[in-house]
Design a protein around this motif. Structure first.
Motif, PDB file in Angstrom:
ATOM      1  N   UNK A 143       1.246  16.378  10.829  1.00 17.54           N
ATOM      2  CA  UNK A 143       1.072  15.143  12.144  1.00 17.54           C
ATOM      3  C   UNK A 143      -0.011  14.760  12.047  1.00 17.54           C
ATOM      4  N   UNK A 144      -0.847  13.475  12.295  1.00 12.71           N
ATOM      5  CA  UNK A 144      -1.862  12.809  12.473  1.00 12.71           C
ATOM      6  C   UNK A 144      -1.804  12.568  14.128  1.00 12.71           C
ATOM      7  N   UNK A 145      -3.043  13.549  14.345  1.00 13.10           N
ATOM      8  CA  UNK A 145      -3.027  13.103  15.708  1.00 13.10           C
ATOM      9  C   UNK A 145      -4.652  11.981  16.701  1.00 13.10           C
ATOM     10  N   UNK A 146      -4.782  11.079  16.208  1.00  6.66           N
ATOM     11  CA  UNK A 146      -6.315  10.514  16.047  1.00  6.66           C
ATOM     12  C   UNK A 146      -6.691  10.048  17.794  1.00  6.66           C
ATOM     13  N   UNK A 147      -7.734  10.135  18.050  1.00  6.30           N
ATOM     14  CA  UNK A 147      -8.565   9.524  19.099  1.00  6.30           C
ATOM     15  C   UNK A 147      -7.796  10.580  20.513  1.00  6.30           C
ATOM     16  N   UNK A 148      -8.198  11.626  19.947  1.00  3.18           N
ATOM     17  CA  UNK A 148      -7.079  13.095  20.985  1.00  3.18           C
ATOM     18  C   UNK A 148      -7.754  12.434  22.326  1.00  3.18           C
ATOM     19  N   UNK A 149      -7.026  12.561  23.448  1.00  2.01           N
ATOM     20  CA  UNK A 149      -8.647  12.392  25.035  1.00  2.01           C
ATOM     21  C   UNK A 149      -7.615  13.568  25.339  1.00  2.01           C
ATOM     22  N   UNK A 150      -7.100  14.294  25.330  1.00  2.00           N
ATOM     23  CA  UNK A 150      -6.316  15.366  25.440  1.00  2.00           C
ATOM     24  C   UNK A 150      -5.436  15.631  24.845  1.00  2.00           C
ATOM     25  N   UNK A 151      -4.564  17.318  24.622  1.00  2.00           N
ATOM     26  CA  UNK A 151      -4.368  18.089  24.060  1.00  2.00           C
ATOM     27  C   UNK A 151      -2.963  17.642  24.031  1.00  2.00           C
ATOM     28  N   UNK A 152      -2.205  17.154  25.017  1.00  2.00           N
ATOM     29  CA  UNK A 152      -0.622  17.548  25.130  1.00  2.00           C
ATOM     30  C   UNK A 152      -0.201  17.133  23.916  1.00  2.00           C
ATOM     31  N   UNK A 153      -0.229  16.047  22.981  1.00  3.45           N
ATOM     32  CA  UNK A 153       0.811  15.416  21.536  1.00  3.45           C
ATOM     33  C   UNK A 153       0.281  16.434  20.609  1.00  3.45           C
ATOM     34  N   UNK A 154      -0.990  16.990  20.755  1.00  3.20           N
ATOM     35  CA  UNK A 154      -1.059  17.843  19.505  1.00  3.20           C
ATOM     36  C   UNK A 154      -0.132  19.161  19.665  1.00  3.20           C
ATOM     37  N   UNK A 155      -0.748  19.566  21.312  1.00  5.65           N
ATOM     38  CA  UNK A 155       0.471  20.382  21.218  1.00  5.65           C
ATOM     39  C   UNK A 155       1.700  21.007  21.083  1.00  5.65           C
ATOM     40  N   UNK A 156       2.181  19.861  21.941  1.00  7.08           N
ATOM     41  CA  UNK A 156       3.598  19.560  20.952  1.00  7.08           C
ATOM     42  C   UNK A 156       3.728  19.373  20.507  1.00  7.08           C
ATOM     43  N   UNK A 157       3.138  18.396  19.459  1.00  2.84           N
ATOM     44  CA  UNK A 157       3.537  18.717  18.070  1.00  2.84           C
ATOM     45  C   UNK A 157       4.345  20.136  16.939  1.00  2.84           C
ATOM     46  N   UNK A 158       2.672  21.145  17.365  1.00  4.42           N
ATOM     47  CA  UNK A 158       2.690  21.953  17.594  1.00  4.42           C
ATOM     48  C   UNK A 158       3.462  23.206  18.070  1.00  4.42           C
ATOM     49  N   UNK A 159       3.944  23.020  18.634  1.00  2.00           N
ATOM     50  CA  UNK A 159       5.297  23.823  19.319  1.00  2.00           C
ATOM     51  C   UNK A 159       6.379  23.518  18.704  1.00  2.00           C
ATOM     52  N   UNK A 160       6.950  21.800  18.668  1.00  2.00           N
ATOM     53  CA  UNK A 160       7.728  22.026  17.668  1.00  2.00           C
ATOM     54  C   UNK A 160       7.513  22.370  15.716  1.00  2.00           C
ATOM     55  N   UNK A 161       6.397  23.304  15.719  1.00  2.00           N
ATOM     56  CA  UNK A 161       7.096  23.488  14.198  1.00  2.00           C
ATOM     57  C   UNK A 161       5.582  22.562  13.354  1.00  2.00           C
TER      58      UNK A 161
END
Length: 288
Positions: A143-161
């Motif tokens: 998953x690519x998270x671009x323009x990451x202004x906060x960590x929520x999307x990146x962290x949720x993606x990582x938590x899902x594996x």
């Protein structure tokens, strides 16, 4: 032209200041086992303890280790054996949990981190929904998270594996994501890159791309076209792009522009608030 830079972080294997293309492929090909995560946890705790105490105190632990090993007549005293005993003594001092205890706690924490609400998302949010459905197929999807202004999307993606690349022009934004990943024990699933989408060359096949409104700000129309085209080419069939847009006010990309750039993809728009919407595009088989 600029280059993608990786930021200094507690995860040196993932971060440095080099052209992104020059980096070796990150070790994100398969999810790590819990046993391996435990070994990394123990190693990190021991090394942090060593760094926190005076040299004299560390030498004293070494003397204790030598005395212990000399009482074990069958043990050959080598440097490796000595350091293993030092680590064992430190682990005992820190009262680090045994693997079964750590595993039980870790599984409970992972279950909690897989809830979108933990990261400020709602279950009905299109980004949370698509990431959850993606993770149900298999772990390790990129998953690519671009323009990451906060960590929520990146962290949720990582938590899902998922294996996550977080990219943003602001170094402090990327550092924030990396620090949050490390604190949650998800550092092996996340890498951070400082730069813009126009500078990034995908080095892995992507299953999902999430872009904030800031991801395309400041780019010329040609640069936006080139960046979107590169992301589309790197996305697997059935993969999804989610672009957060501003309904009212100034936006780098309007919904009409996005529809035009995603011709041939299955697209929809979901309003997430009075001011914002998420543009969703799914790549059809054989699409570009």
């Amino acid at each position: 032209p600029g280059v993608i830079r990786d930021v200094p972080s507690p995860l040196p294997a993932r971060v440095g200041r080099v052209t992104f293309r020059a980096l070796e492929p990150p070790p994100m090909h398969a999810p790590r086992s819990l046993k391996h995560e435990y070994e990394l946890y123990v190693e990190r705790e021991i090394e942090e303890y060593k760094d926190s105490i005076p040299r004299a105190a560390l030498l004293a632990i070494g003397d204790e280790a030598v005395a212990t090993l000399r009482r074990q007549a069958q043990t050959t005293l080598t440097e490796m054996v000595l350091w293993e005993e030092v680590d064992r003594l430190i682990a005992a001092r820190l009262r680090l949990p045994a693997y079964p205890t750590w595993r039980r706690r870790r599984l409970k924490l992972l279950a909690a981190m897989r809830q979108p609400e933990r990261w400020g998302l709602t279950a009905s949010n299109p980004i949370a929904r698509e990431l959850r459905e993606l993770s149900e197929g298999s772990e390790g999807e990129h998953v690519l998270v671009a323009g990451a202004t906060d960590e929520s999307t990146a962290m949720y993606s990582a938590a899902l594996g998922c294996s996550v690349t977080a990219i943003a022009p602001e170094e402090d934004a990327v550092e924030r994501v990396m620090s949050a990943a490390l604190a949650a024990g998800l550092g092996t699933r996340v890498r951070g890159c400082v730069g813009g989408l126009e500078e990034w060359a995908p080095d892995v096949a992507l299953r999902a791309v999430v872009c904030t409104p800031e991801a395309f700000s400041g780019l010329t129309p040609d640069a936006r076209d080139q960046a979107i085209s590169a992301l589309q080419s790197a996305t697997l069939d059935g993969g999804v792009h989610l672009v957060q847009t501003i309904v009212a006010g100034t936006a780098a990309l309007t919904l009409d522009e996005l529809r035009a750039r995603y011709a041939g993809w299955r697209v929809s728009v979901e309003r997430t608030s009075a001011e914002a919407a998420t543009f969703l595009a799914r790549k059809a088989p054989g699409g570009h």
